[in-house]
Design an enzyme around this catalytic site. Structure first.
Site, PDB file in Angstrom:
ATOM      1  N   GLU A 147      14.696 -14.869   1.065  1.00  0.00           N
ATOM      2  CA  GLU A 147      15.017 -15.885   2.077  1.00  0.00           C
ATOM      3  C   GLU A 147      14.136 -17.116   1.889  1.00  0.00           C
ATOM      4  O   GLU A 147      14.370 -18.148   2.482  1.00  0.00           O
ATOM      5  CB  GLU A 147      14.760 -15.325   3.490  1.00  0.00           C
ATOM      6  N   ASP A 201       0.834  -1.204   0.000  1.00  0.00           N
ATOM      7  CA  ASP A 201       0.000   0.000   0.000  1.00  0.00           C
ATOM      8  C   ASP A 201       0.874   1.260   0.000  1.00  0.00           C
ATOM      9  O   ASP A 201       1.872   1.339   0.736  1.00  0.00           O
ATOM     10  CB  ASP A 201      -0.862  -0.024   1.279  1.00  0.00           C
TER      11      ASP A 201
END
Ligand code: NOJ
Length: 559
Positions: free
Chosen positions: A269, A219
């Site tokens: 990751e 956002d």
């Protein structure tokens, strides 16, 4: 690099799944209510996974479902690592992820980093703390101007109207500092220069990634970095757009990109890496910066939400965005409707250049809405969009051909735009009304209780139960298109067949696939080949040959 494996139920790892995906946006509070409180919930989304699977989408994006006082429809987040108790629990969320993955659907969650809710523990601590304290340094607090500090620290305006600064008052009534909120006063802006803020969002990204979330919708991605050098200088008036040199003090600053490089490290990751899409209302030339593979990977292209139903506008937008996406290494994105804009059948049913806000503010009475034209054009535009290379983001209810609900009574409006503009603009509630599932249950099958926004009687004509078995319905069109789209999306090619300036927008993809849209009002010649799907009935000319009527899209496989 930490190796974080994905929970067992996740579908086979394809790191590129997002490039050509169809993503369905769920506005959870208006999707399906299972606990009878009038608000949609997480279990409601889970209960509709079979519907979404049958529709043929690849991923589900959930607008915020976090604890929130709903000052801005959930974009005021009180706790980034929990589910709003009104919508369920983390266990409900885990069950949703498991059900979606079981069905082969990805889950994308909305992340709101520009501001928290004023109910967030950090803001509560900041209110209780003194000016200059560490608690206040997570936000943007400033003294006011003038001898008594009664003038806001700058001229900056809230996106919802009024000043972007609100002044605090001590319990004894003494006024003190001001804080910044680019949206509602209940949405204080975070200070992204503060390392604690940066670290905390990494924790949040890992929190949801560890729960099996596949990606994030970011956002106000263009708002996090701000130039807070004193004296605070004026920002660019919104109406003129943002400068392309990144010189606005509030939006689209170059420094924002280091934040997202840090996020990319977190995404990587995981196996497959988590994906992200930026909400960045910036100049066309700069949208792709957010989509670089070293950052969020993809960014929304909102241009079709602002375009008229016009061949030249569509073609220019398609060409330029494909080019920009290619430059950044991302795939393009396409959006016709979302929870912030007037639904596209309504936009297209109003005279060109109508300000949709004016239409909504007149309770849907002025100018007159031409529903037949609006829906015909909307179906043509949707079919065109679904033929394009890149990701298509569709908004709940769009697959039903829903119009905007423009006559919500004033006393039931929820959007802060209504109050912040002193009742001048009604805001975005009209596209957030709970969607109709059937015609016989209370609230059109949304739930047993009165829905939090009123549904109009005409929703009955658009209910899933009505449309699902009607071959000519918009739902049938979307289902057929999404089933075929999986073939066409096996490549990212697009070759123009029609000339620039023609009212017909015709392009081919691989394996003889063609999409042809007649933006004009008179019939056009239909290219030869097998018609796979059409957004409306085709016509036959006097010599017996098939014609493509005005405002219609057809998909063809060349012989
Ligand atoms: C963009 C969201 O899409 C919108 O609904 C919200 O009001 C603002 N950001 C503020 O979070």
């Amino acid at each position: 690099m930490t190796d974080r494996t994905t929970p067992a139920a996740t579908p086979p790892a394809d790191p590129n799944w997002w490039r050509q995906a169809t993503v369905y946006q769920v506005y959870p509070r208006s999707f399906a209510d299972t606990d009878g409180d009038g608000l949609g919930d997480i279990a409601g989304v889970t209960s509709r996974i079979p519907y979404l699977k049958a529709l043929g989408v690849d991923a589900v994006w959930l607008s915020p479902f976090y604890p929130s006082e709903l000052a801005d429809g959930g974009y005021d987040v009180a706790d980034y690592r929990d589910v709003d108790p009104k919508l369920g629990t983390l266990e409900h969320f885990d069950a949703l992820v498991a059900a979606a993955h079981q069905a082969g659907l990805k889950i994308i969650v909305d992340i709101v980093p520009n501001h928290t809710s004023d109910q967030h523990v950090w803001f509560q601590q900041a209110l209780a703390a003194e000016p200059g304290s560490a608690a206040r340094a997570r936000y943007i607090f400033r003294d006011g101007l003038g001898a008594d500090g009664a003038t806001p620290p700058s001229t900056w305006q809230s996106n919802f109207g009024g000043s972007a600064w609100t002044r605090l008052t001590r319990p004894d009534g003494t006024p003190e500092q001001w804080y910044l909120h680019l949206f509602a006063p209940e949405q204080p802006d975070l200070d992204w220069d503060n390392p604690e803020v940066r670290a905390d969002f990494h924790t949040t990204l890992r929190f949801w990634s560890d729960r099996g979330v596949d990606g994030f919708r970011v956002d106000v991605a263009h708002g996090l970095a701000k130039d807070l050098t004193e004296p605070l200088r004026d920002a660019n008036p919104k109406d003129f757009g943002l400068p392309i040199d990144g010189s606005d003090p509030l939006y689209d600053r170059d420094e924002v990109h280091t934040i997202f490089e840090g996020w990319r490290d977190v995404f990587n990751e995981y196996d497959p890496p988590r994906t992200a899409v930026a909400e960045a209302w910036v100049a066309r030339e700069r949208v792709s910066l957010y989509a670089r593979p070293t950052e969020l990977g993809q960014a929304f292209n909102f241009e079709l939400t602002r375009a008229e139903f016009d061949a030249t506008e569509f073609r220019t937008i398609i060409e330029s965005n494909l080019e920009l996406a290619a430059q950044s290494g991302a795939s393009s994105t396409w959006v016709l409707s979302n929870h912030d804009v007037i639904r596209h059948p309504t936009r297209y049913g109003l005279p060109a250049t109508t300000d949709g806000d004016d239409f909504v503010s007149s309770q849907g009475t002025s100018p007159a809405l031409d529903e037949v034209t609006g829906l015909r054009r909307a179906r043509a535009a949707s079919l065109l969009m679904l033929a394009l290379p890149g990701s298509a983001y569709i908004y709940q209810g769009e697959e039903l051909g829903l119009f905007e609900v423009a006559d919500i009574p004033d006393d039931q409006l929820q959007d802060p735009v209504w109050t912040r503009t002193l009742h001048e603009r009604k805001g975005r509630d009209g596209c957030r009304v709970p969607i109709p599932w059937d015609t016989t249950s209370p609230a059109f099958g949304f739930g047993t209780h009165e829905p939090h926004l009123p549904q109009p009687a005409w929703f009955a004509d658009f209910a899933v139960s009505v449309e699902q078995d009607a071959p000519d319905s918009t739902l049938s069109l979307y289902r057929a298109a999404l089933a075929l789209r999986h073939d066409v999306q096996s490549g990212e090619d697009l070759h123009w067949v029609s000339e620039v300036g023609s009212p017909v927008v015709h392009f081919s993809r691989h394996d003889g696939w063609h999409s042809v849209t007649n933006f004009g009002t008179s019939p056009a010649a239909l290219p030869s080949g097998t018609v796979l799907l059409a957004s409306g009935p085709l016509e036959t000319s006097v010599d017996g040959s098939a014609m493509l009527p005005g405002e219609t899209t057809v998909w063809i496989r060349a012989d």
